[in-house]
Design a protein around this motif. Structure first.
Motif, PDB file in Angstrom:
ATOM      1  N   ALA A 122      -7.550  15.780  -7.119  1.00  0.00           N
ATOM      2  CA  ALA A 122      -6.365  15.193  -6.675  1.00  0.00           C
ATOM      3  C   ALA A 122      -6.145  14.890  -5.442  1.00  0.00           C
ATOM      4  O   ALA A 122      -5.182  13.470  -5.278  1.00  0.00           O
ATOM      5  N   LEU A 123      -6.485  15.739  -4.528  1.00  0.00           N
ATOM      6  CA  LEU A 123      -5.927  15.390  -2.804  1.00  0.00           C
ATOM      7  C   LEU A 123      -6.869  14.168  -2.580  1.00  0.00           C
ATOM      8  O   LEU A 123      -6.875  13.391  -1.813  1.00  0.00           O
ATOM      9  N   ASP A 124      -8.199  14.046  -3.480  1.00  0.00           N
ATOM     10  CA  ASP A 124      -8.991  12.584  -2.928  1.00  0.00           C
ATOM     11  C   ASP A 124      -8.200  11.943  -3.470  1.00  0.00           C
ATOM     12  O   ASP A 124      -8.327  10.377  -2.417  1.00  0.00           O
ATOM     13  N   ALA A 125      -8.110  11.591  -5.215  1.00  0.00           N
ATOM     14  CA  ALA A 125      -7.108  10.738  -5.468  1.00  0.00           C
ATOM     15  C   ALA A 125      -5.919  10.695  -4.445  1.00  0.00           C
ATOM     16  O   ALA A 125      -5.447   9.298  -4.936  1.00  0.00           O
ATOM     17  N   PHE A 126      -5.362  11.098  -3.826  1.00  0.00           N
ATOM     18  CA  PHE A 126      -3.664  10.877  -3.486  1.00  0.00           C
ATOM     19  C   PHE A 126      -4.264  10.022  -1.893  1.00  0.00           C
ATOM     20  O   PHE A 126      -3.520   8.695  -1.634  1.00  0.00           O
ATOM     21  N   ASN A 127      -5.370  10.870  -1.615  1.00  0.00           N
ATOM     22  CA  ASN A 127      -5.623  10.152   0.208  1.00  0.00           C
ATOM     23  C   ASN A 127      -6.165   8.633  -0.623  1.00  0.00           C
ATOM     24  O   ASN A 127      -6.469   7.692   0.014  1.00  0.00           O
ATOM     25  N   ALA A 128      -7.076   7.983  -1.881  1.00  0.00           N
ATOM     26  CA  ALA A 128      -7.627   7.386  -2.288  1.00  0.00           C
ATOM     27  C   ALA A 128      -6.485   6.363  -2.126  1.00  0.00           C
ATOM     28  O   ALA A 128      -6.344   4.681  -1.622  1.00  0.00           O
ATOM     29  N   ILE A 129      -4.916   6.262  -2.265  1.00  0.00           N
ATOM     30  CA  ILE A 129      -3.467   5.360  -2.105  1.00  0.00           C
ATOM     31  C   ILE A 129      -3.096   5.276  -1.205  1.00  0.00           C
ATOM     32  O   ILE A 129      -2.055   5.033  -1.275  1.00  0.00           O
ATOM     33  N   ASP A 130      -3.326   5.821  -0.038  1.00  0.00           N
ATOM     34  CA  ASP A 130      -3.637   6.821   0.990  1.00  0.00           C
ATOM     35  C   ASP A 130      -1.589   6.956   0.844  1.00  0.00           C
ATOM     36  O   ASP A 130      -0.407   6.555   0.825  1.00  0.00           O
ATOM     37  N   GLY A 131      -1.480   8.190   0.236  1.00  0.00           N
ATOM     38  CA  GLY A 131      -0.814   8.849  -0.477  1.00  0.00           C
ATOM     39  C   GLY A 131       0.477   9.767   0.502  1.00  0.00           C
ATOM     40  O   GLY A 131       1.724   9.674   0.725  1.00  0.00           O
ATOM     41  N   ASP A 132      -0.034   9.784   1.976  1.00  0.00           N
ATOM     42  CA  ASP A 132       0.976  10.592   2.799  1.00  0.00           C
ATOM     43  C   ASP A 132       1.586   8.979   3.689  1.00  0.00           C
ATOM     44  O   ASP A 132       2.692   9.340   4.063  1.00  0.00           O
ATOM     45  N   PHE A 133       1.832   7.356   3.490  1.00  0.00           N
ATOM     46  CA  PHE A 133       2.720   6.413   3.881  1.00  0.00           C
ATOM     47  C   PHE A 133       2.830   6.002   2.787  1.00  0.00           C
ATOM     48  O   PHE A 133       3.246   4.860   2.563  1.00  0.00           O
ATOM     49  N   PHE A 134       2.989   6.574   1.580  1.00  0.00           N
ATOM     50  CA  PHE A 134       2.793   5.533   0.051  1.00  0.00           C
ATOM     51  C   PHE A 134       4.476   4.768  -0.188  1.00  0.00           C
ATOM     52  O   PHE A 134       4.603   3.655  -0.079  1.00  0.00           O
ATOM     53  N   GLU A 135       5.349   5.787   0.208  1.00  0.00           N
ATOM     54  CA  GLU A 135       6.677   5.309   0.554  1.00  0.00           C
ATOM     55  C   GLU A 135       6.882   4.699   1.414  1.00  0.00           C
ATOM     56  O   GLU A 135       7.613   3.465   1.508  1.00  0.00           O
ATOM     57  N   ASP A 136       6.481   4.428   2.594  1.00  0.00           N
ATOM     58  CA  ASP A 136       6.845   3.324   3.622  1.00  0.00           C
ATOM     59  C   ASP A 136       6.176   2.346   3.208  1.00  0.00           C
ATOM     60  O   ASP A 136       6.669   1.282   3.454  1.00  0.00           O
ATOM     61  N   THR A 137       4.733   2.338   2.910  1.00  0.00           N
ATOM     62  CA  THR A 137       3.914   1.253   2.228  1.00  0.00           C
ATOM     63  C   THR A 137       5.258   0.156   0.498  1.00  0.00           C
ATOM     64  O   THR A 137       5.249  -1.047   0.702  1.00  0.00           O
TER      65      THR A 137
END
Length: 579
Positions: A122-137
């Motif tokens: 799940a963490l790999d999938a989250f990082n694949a979509i730049d999850g940490d910056f998702f809302e900013d994007t």
């Protein structure tokens, strides 16, 4: 990114592709163009799900590639009770919830190893979509599309055009390797069209987009794929450069074709003479001479130039005017108002003259289609039609004027045609081949359905046409043919359109919807407003000069004056550099 090699595919009633090939490199923004019904959407479907189709040839995609897709048809019903942020961030929110649930389960579970493996996936999938910056994007792209104020709104509150942009943002934010869009521009107002242009140009990844929109084509792409007559060609460069390349090729091919035609005609005369001599004189060498000359003729015929991408048959749209309206005014609208949940139009007043061509423009969701429908129905106290007005209507919702369960043949029998031959002759002018006459209307492409509406409209004998987005789904060749037909029409036209090329090419004036009211504007002022806001100050003049040169080249080719065509082509090349 994507490689198609010698792909062939047929429907039971139609061959679509014959050994077509192209490649799509990483980072390319590719426009996919071609006439209506040439098979663009089907090829997209094959790329999306090749296992569904029995085709010859090969289709190779980079391993583990993910495709983002934006359909030409919006499906709001399933998600209307979702907010814009929830819809765009669906994958992000799902992964966040999954990671939270796994962490919670870890607190009490004894099977930590299995949960750690799930957590890492799940963490790999989250990082694949730049999850940490998702809302900013998300915020950045909503701002780019001028839709930030809708972030917490329900999807059901959006207009069709606004939802289309939200679909595009969602497709981009999930970081696919390839984004495919099928006519994402359809029905977008000019503001939303500009936002779509900005979104496309801001995207760093690979894109394959079916579009006929001349504004997007001129401003968004660095590769062109053109599908025509079962063949495909690719061009690395802009659409403006591609069109110029086609024009140059057309001049060269027509010059060669003219030379071939002269040679064939000379050879034909010689063959006829030799036949007469061979008939009168039985000597063997006479027959051998004739046979040799016939073989030369066959070779000449075989090498005749065929140009599926250059010599595209233009449809012949004929809008025939019925009995002319004697009085000056065809339509009066007095103190017209319309509202649904909110007031859309309030105390609107305008007139349309007996031969005037008027475009209605305004943002998505401002009541344009409702106004046109009520003019057609003619049962509103504020709408007064001239008693001599005979009205015909083209709807952007195509099943309002077409019975999609009918075949083309049945539709035109229902429209009053008497014989099969009459129907066949009529639809041939609208780019429908005879073998399509028994096709169900529901199986046609969006462009073909609009062309069918125009084919019915052309025999309506109306003197007031109401056209709601008539260029939507139409290929660029059909759009130009429609513009010619509108210019030649002697009655009144009221047309809703967001295509400013069509508006400036064939309309007399505009009705602009702003702040719940309508104001009339002449074409000169409209051109200045559009070009000042969206182009450089010299763009309009360069565009007009370009169009004038292209017309002169076309006339030179008709007169077989190839030298003049070449000189004009050199002038055009210099002009195009300014664009």
């Amino acid at each position: 990114m994507l490689k198609i090699d010698n792909l062939s595919y047929s429907f039971p009633e139609k061959d679509l592709y014959k050994n077509i090939s192209f490649t799509l490199e990483y980072g390319q923004h590719c426009a996919f163009i071609g006439t209506n019904g040439s098979g663009k959407s089907t090829l997209i479907d094959i790329i999306m799900d090749p296992e569904k189709y029995m085709f010859n040839g090969t289709l190779e995609m980079s391993p583990n590639s993910r495709i983002g897709y934006v359909s030409q048809f919006s499906q709001l019903d399933k998600i209307k009770d979702t907010t814009v942020f929830e819809y765009i961030g669906e994958d992000f929110i799902k992964l966040q919830n999954e990671i939270t649930a796994i962490c919670t389960e870890m607190e009490t579970s004894s099977d930590i190893d299995t949960l750690l493996e799930k957590y890492q996936q799940a963490l790999d999938a989250f990082n694949a979509i730049d999850g940490d910056f998702f809302e900013d994007t998300i915020n950045k792209n909503l701002n780019l599309a001028n839709l930030m104020s809708y972030k917490d709104s329900m999807i059901s509150e959006l207009s069709g055009g606004e939802f289309k942009l939200i679909q595009v943002i969602k497709a981009m934010l999930n970081s696919p390797d390839l984004i495919i869009m099928d006519e994402p521009d359809v029905f977008l107002d000019f503001g939303n069209l500009n936002s779509l242009k900005d979104l496309i140009n801001s995207h760093k990844g690979t894109m394959l987009i079916i579009t006929h929109n001349r504004y997007l084509l001129n401003h968004c792409f660095n590769k062109i794929i053109h599908l025509e007559n079962m063949e495909l060609q690719e061009f690395d460069g802009s659409y403006i450069d591609y069109n110029f390349s086609l024009l140059q090729t057309k001049i060269e091919l027509q010059e060669l074709a003219a030379a071939d035609t002269e040679e064939i005609e000379r050879n034909e005369k010689l063959i006829n003479k030799l036949r007469i001599i061979a008939t009168e004189n039985a000597e063997a060498f006479r027959g051998r001479t004739l046979n040799a000359r016939v073989k030369i003729q066959e070779r000449l015929e075989k090498r005749r130039i065929k140009a599926p991408f250059v010599d595209i048959k233009e449809v012949d749209i004929g809008l025939v005017t019925g009995k002319k309206i004697k009085e000056d005014i065809a339509l009066k609208v007095n103190n017209y108002s319309v509202s649904f949940d909110d007031v859309l139009l309030e105390n609107v007043n305008f007139e349309v003259k007996g031969t005037e061509k008027v475009a209605i423009i305004g943002s998505n969701g401002t009541g344009k289609t409702t106004l046109l429908q009520e003019i057609f129905e003619n049962n509103h106290d504020s709408i007064e039609l001239n008693e001599e007005a005979k009205v015909a209507y083209l709807s952007q919702i195509q099943n309002k004027t077409l019975n999609t369960s009918n075949t083309i043949l049945q539709e035109f029998y229902d429209a009053g045609f008497k014989t099969y031959e009459d129907i066949k002759s009529h639809i041939l002018d609208y780019a429908f081949e005879e073998e399509m006459i028994n096709r169900k209307i529901g199986t046609l492409s969006g462009g073909e359905k609009n062309m069918l509406q125009l084919a019915k409209l052309s025999v309506s004998d109306a003197n007031l046409l109401l056209l709601d987005e008539p260029t939507s789904h139409l290929d660029t060749y059909s759009q130009i043919a429609l513009e010619k037909a509108i210019k030649n029409y002697n009655g009144s036209i009221i047309m809703i359109s967001h295509d400013f090329y069509t508006i400036v090419n064939c309309m007399d004036s505009l009705l602009i919807i702003e702040d719940k009211t309508i104001r009339k504007m002449n074409m000169r002022k409209f051109k200045k407003m559009i070009y000042a806001n969206h182009f450089g100050k010299d763009y309009l003049e360069i565009e007009q000069n370009k169009k004038s040169l292209e017309t002169r080249i076309e006339l030179a080719l008709k007169a077989t004056d190839f030298e003049l065509a070449k000189v004009l082509s050199e002038e055009l090349e210099e002009l195009i550099k300014l664009l």
